[in-house]
Motif scaffolding. Structure first.
Motif, PDB file in Angstrom:
ATOM      1  N   LEU A 104      -6.715   9.323   0.594  1.00 27.71           N
ATOM      2  CA  LEU A 104      -6.847   8.286   1.459  1.00 27.71           C
ATOM      3  C   LEU A 104      -7.187   8.748   2.793  1.00 27.71           C
ATOM      4  O   LEU A 104      -6.329   9.244   3.430  1.00 27.71           O
TER       5      LEU A 104
ATOM      6  N   ILE B 283       0.774  -1.168  -0.045  1.00 25.74           N
ATOM      7  CA  ILE B 283       0.178   0.031   0.110  1.00 25.74           C
ATOM      8  C   ILE B 283       0.882   1.350  -0.039  1.00 25.74           C
ATOM      9  O   ILE B 283       1.639   1.329   0.874  1.00 25.74           O
TER      10      ILE B 283
ATOM     11  N   TYR C 215      -6.165   3.317   5.825  1.00 24.85           N
ATOM     12  CA  TYR C 215      -5.949   2.257   5.108  1.00 24.85           C
ATOM     13  C   TYR C 215      -5.108   1.384   5.840  1.00 24.85           C
ATOM     14  O   TYR C 215      -4.722   1.635   7.149  1.00 24.85           O
TER      15      TYR C 215
ATOM     16  N   PRO D  50       0.418   4.827   0.447  1.00 28.81           N
ATOM     17  CA  PRO D  50      -0.796   5.919   0.807  1.00 28.81           C
ATOM     18  C   PRO D  50      -0.679   7.243   0.055  1.00 28.81           C
ATOM     19  O   PRO D  50      -1.463   8.089  -0.104  1.00 28.81           O
TER      20      PRO D  50
END
Length: 101
Positions: free
Chosen positions: A91, A51, A94, A53
């Protein structure tokens, strides 16, 4: 399911929960796009993942064995999700779910 559209190299549908799924393909690659309802908090899962971000990119990939019959046929699957709509979104949170307590 509602709103199904399909032709060679493209498929889309709108699920009952208003998530739109689109799948595009070429001979050697595929691309999926998920459009979530405004205000929802999407959850995406899969093999190993990374991930990022900052740019809203999630990459998923893994190696898999044969799913039927004997043999040692192996293949690799990879997916990449860009979630920020070219910088128009951020975002809010997450994380990952590991399936354990």
């Amino acid at each position: 399911m509602k709103g199904v559209d399909a032709y060679p190299g493209y498929f889309s549908l709108n699920l009952d929960n208003d998530i739109k799924i689109e799948a595009m393909s070429t001979r050697r690659a595929g691309l999926e796009r998920f459009t979530f309802p405004r205000g929802s908090k999407p959850v995406i899962g899969g093999g190993t993942l990374d991930i990022n971000p900052e740019n809203g990119r999630i990459t998923i990939g893994d190696h898999y064995g044969s799913s039927f019959g004997p043999g040692s046929d192996h293949y690799q699957a990879f997916a990449c999700y860009d979630l920020l709509n070219s910088g128009a979104q951020k975002l809010s949170e997450y994380g990952i779910w590991t399936g354990d307590t």
